[in-house]
Design a protein around this motif. Structure first.
Motif, mmCIF file in Angstrom:
data_model
loop_
_atom_site.group_PDB
_atom_site.id
_atom_site.type_symbol
_atom_site.label_atom_id
_atom_site.label_comp_id
_atom_site.label_asym_id
_atom_site.label_seq_id
_atom_site.Cartn_x
_atom_site.Cartn_y
_atom_site.Cartn_z
ATOM 1 N N LEU A 60 0.826 -1.207 0.000
ATOM 2 C CA LEU A 60 0.000 0.000 0.000
ATOM 3 C C LEU A 60 0.863 1.261 0.000
ATOM 4 O O LEU A 60 0.518 2.266 -0.634
ATOM 5 C CB LEU A 60 -0.920 -0.006 1.225
ATOM 6 C CG LEU A 60 -2.019 -1.075 1.244
ATOM 7 C CD1 LEU A 60 -2.732 -1.077 2.590
ATOM 8 C CD2 LEU A 60 -3.011 -0.845 0.110
ATOM 9 N N TYR A 61 1.972 1.193 0.710
ATOM 10 C CA TYR A 61 2.893 2.330 0.788
ATOM 11 C C TYR A 61 3.386 2.709 -0.609
ATOM 12 O O TYR A 61 3.320 3.870 -1.024
ATOM 13 C CB TYR A 61 4.065 1.965 1.697
ATOM 14 C CG TYR A 61 5.050 3.098 1.951
ATOM 15 C CD1 TYR A 61 4.995 3.825 3.138
ATOM 16 C CD2 TYR A 61 6.034 3.415 1.024
ATOM 17 C CE1 TYR A 61 5.901 4.860 3.380
ATOM 18 C CE2 TYR A 61 6.936 4.440 1.264
ATOM 19 C CZ TYR A 61 6.872 5.157 2.438
ATOM 20 O OH TYR A 61 7.768 6.177 2.672
ATOM 21 N N PHE A 62 3.874 1.706 -1.339
ATOM 22 C CA PHE A 62 4.486 2.003 -2.628
ATOM 23 C C PHE A 62 3.472 2.107 -3.771
ATOM 24 O O PHE A 62 3.836 2.475 -4.886
ATOM 25 C CB PHE A 62 5.573 0.976 -2.945
ATOM 26 C CG PHE A 62 6.743 1.081 -2.011
ATOM 27 C CD1 PHE A 62 7.563 2.194 -2.033
ATOM 28 C CD2 PHE A 62 7.009 0.090 -1.085
ATOM 29 C CE1 PHE A 62 8.632 2.327 -1.164
ATOM 30 C CE2 PHE A 62 8.075 0.203 -0.194
ATOM 31 C CZ PHE A 62 8.883 1.327 -0.240
ATOM 32 N N ALA A 63 2.207 1.800 -3.473
ATOM 33 C CA ALA A 63 1.153 2.076 -4.438
ATOM 34 C C ALA A 63 0.763 3.550 -4.419
ATOM 35 O O ALA A 63 0.100 4.034 -5.338
ATOM 36 C CB ALA A 63 -0.073 1.209 -4.137
ATOM 37 N N ASN A 64 1.198 4.244 -3.376
ATOM 38 C CA ASN A 64 0.952 5.684 -3.255
ATOM 39 C C ASN A 64 2.045 6.428 -4.022
ATOM 40 O O ASN A 64 3.232 6.287 -3.735
ATOM 41 C CB ASN A 64 0.974 6.059 -1.769
ATOM 42 C CG ASN A 64 0.703 7.523 -1.529
ATOM 43 O OD1 ASN A 64 1.519 8.377 -1.848
ATOM 44 N ND2 ASN A 64 -0.456 7.821 -0.945
ATOM 45 N N TYR B 46 5.978 6.643 -3.222
ATOM 46 C CA TYR B 46 6.871 5.976 -4.184
ATOM 47 C C TYR B 46 7.989 6.919 -4.622
ATOM 48 O O TYR B 46 9.161 6.538 -4.684
ATOM 49 C CB TYR B 46 6.062 5.507 -5.399
ATOM 50 C CG TYR B 46 6.900 4.822 -6.460
ATOM 51 C CD1 TYR B 46 7.177 3.467 -6.388
ATOM 52 C CD2 TYR B 46 7.423 5.562 -7.526
ATOM 53 C CE1 TYR B 46 7.957 2.850 -7.360
ATOM 54 C CE2 TYR B 46 8.193 4.956 -8.495
ATOM 55 C CZ TYR B 46 8.459 3.598 -8.410
ATOM 56 O OH TYR B 46 9.239 2.994 -9.374
ATOM 57 N N GLU B 47 7.621 8.166 -4.884
ATOM 58 C CA GLU B 47 8.612 9.159 -5.310
ATOM 59 C C GLU B 47 9.582 9.485 -4.180
ATOM 60 O O GLU B 47 10.771 9.730 -4.417
ATOM 61 C CB GLU B 47 7.909 10.429 -5.794
ATOM 62 C CG GLU B 47 7.160 10.266 -7.110
ATOM 63 C CD GLU B 47 8.081 9.832 -8.243
ATOM 64 O OE1 GLU B 47 9.256 10.282 -8.261
ATOM 65 O OE2 GLU B 47 7.638 9.051 -9.096
ATOM 66 N N ARG C 136 13.639 9.286 -4.574
ATOM 67 C CA ARG C 136 14.514 10.410 -4.248
ATOM 68 C C ARG C 136 15.474 10.059 -3.110
ATOM 69 O O ARG C 136 16.581 10.589 -3.043
ATOM 70 C CB ARG C 136 13.678 11.641 -3.850
ATOM 71 C CG ARG C 136 12.868 12.250 -4.981
ATOM 72 C CD ARG C 136 12.401 13.646 -4.615
ATOM 73 N NE ARG C 136 11.572 13.629 -3.407
ATOM 74 C CZ ARG C 136 10.249 13.457 -3.404
ATOM 75 N NH1 ARG C 136 9.599 13.273 -4.551
ATOM 76 N NH2 ARG C 136 9.571 13.481 -2.273
ATOM 77 N N GLY C 137 15.053 9.162 -2.234
ATOM 78 C CA GLY C 137 15.880 8.771 -1.090
ATOM 79 C C GLY C 137 16.767 7.582 -1.368
ATOM 80 O O GLY C 137 17.216 6.900 -0.434
ATOM 81 N N ASN C 138 17.009 7.308 -2.667
ATOM 82 C CA ASN C 138 17.895 6.207 -3.066
ATOM 83 C C ASN C 138 17.382 4.858 -2.527
ATOM 84 O O ASN C 138 18.158 4.000 -2.138
ATOM 85 C CB ASN C 138 19.323 6.463 -2.564
ATOM 86 C CG ASN C 138 20.359 5.639 -3.313
ATOM 87 O OD1 ASN C 138 20.144 5.241 -4.463
ATOM 88 N ND2 ASN C 138 21.481 5.366 -2.658
ATOM 89 N N ARG C 139 16.055 4.727 -2.523
ATOM 90 C CA ARG C 139 15.359 3.484 -2.138
ATOM 91 C C ARG C 139 15.655 3.038 -0.697
ATOM 92 O O ARG C 139 15.613 1.861 -0.362
ATOM 93 C CB ARG C 139 15.687 2.359 -3.134
ATOM 94 C CG ARG C 139 15.388 2.778 -4.567
ATOM 95 C CD ARG C 139 15.357 1.629 -5.546
ATOM 96 N NE ARG C 139 15.141 2.114 -6.895
ATOM 97 C CZ ARG C 139 13.964 2.456 -7.416
ATOM 98 N NH1 ARG C 139 12.882 2.338 -6.663
ATOM 99 N NH2 ARG C 139 13.856 2.892 -8.652
ATOM 100 N N MET C 140 15.923 3.998 0.141
ATOM 101 C CA MET C 140 16.149 3.723 1.561
ATOM 102 C C MET C 140 14.890 3.139 2.212
ATOM 103 O O MET C 140 14.953 2.222 3.037
ATOM 104 C CB MET C 140 16.560 5.009 2.277
ATOM 105 C CG MET C 140 16.691 4.891 3.785
ATOM 106 S SD MET C 140 18.114 3.911 4.263
ATOM 107 C CE MET C 140 18.002 4.022 6.053
#
Length: 239
Positions: A61-65, A69-70, A74-78
């Protein structure tokens, strides 16, 4: 830090030596919780969730937002890395006792009789044959001697999922515990040595609030010792 956060931090140090700053990932889990709350996805802190499947669902759900996702890009996939590490941590430390999964696996299992299947399922949910065995053996809480049997929990020493068929129903692989003791024992915040003396994890600072005392002892038999040794080696949380 909360107990769960401290245990996660310690787990990172032990299992992820390539991470130079494990504290950064501990703090990131709190950041992820705040993001989920702000976006009205979940109001529960991730450190309050023990379920692997529930946490995995929140990750999706987090990354569907799009906004979140952005943030991750931007955070180098941290953020995605922190989620993955937390899921791995849950699998190592909490997911072994998924009751529903164990019952489903037992129900679908071949090569056992219906009586055995019923006993395994009932013992897994703390009822039936196994619970009766523990009540007959201990007659009260194994540690406090409290006799309110309906309130006591049949707790495996070596976790059900790690046990073979004999160990799952072996009376010596069980303690009868009050709910507070059952929970901290299950999570490895306490254990017992080969003389039955309590061992309190360094992570459980305020153990008195849980009704735990340093002089607590359980009267164990020789047959309990292999199970307690397993618990100390594999379940007890140490820094």
């Amino acid at each position: 830090m909360k107990i769960k956060e401290r245990i996660f931090h310690s787990w990172l140090i032990k299992t992820q030596p390539q991470i130079g700053n494990p504290g950064k990932y501990s703090k990131t889990i709190t950041t992820l919780s705040n993001h989920l709350k702000k976006q009205n996805i979940s109001s529960t802190d991730l450190f309050s969730i023990d379920s692997y499947s529930e946490t995995e669902n929140l990750k999706e759900l987090y990354f569907a937002n799009n906004e979140l996702y952005e943030k991750n890009v931007r955070g180098n996939r941290m953020y995605s890395r922190a989620f993955d590490l937390y899921l791995e941590f849950l699998k190592d430390n909490y997911e072994s006792e998924s009751i529903s999964d164990d019952i489903i696996n037992t129900t679908n299992r071949k090569g056992i009789t219906e009586t055995e299947r019923k006993n395994y399922v009932l013992s897994r949910i703390g009822q039936g044959f196994y619970r009766k065995q523990l009540i007959d053996y201990w007659k009260s809480c194994s540690v406090t001697a409290i006799k309110e049997v309906p309130l006591l929990i049949a707790s495996h020493i070596k976790p059900w999922k790690k046990s073979n068929d004999f160990e799952k129903l072996d009376v010596y692989n069980g303690l009868l515990l009050t709910p507070n003791l059952d929970k901290v024992f299950d999570l490895g915040l306490i254990s017992f040595d080969n003389e039955g003396k309590i061992i309190i994890s360094e992570f459980l600072d305020d153990y008195v609030s849980f009704g735990i005392k340093k002089n607590m002892i359980v009267k164990i038999a020789l047959e309990h010792k292999p199970y307690l040794e397993y618990h100390r080696k594999n379940i007890l949380k140490t820094k």
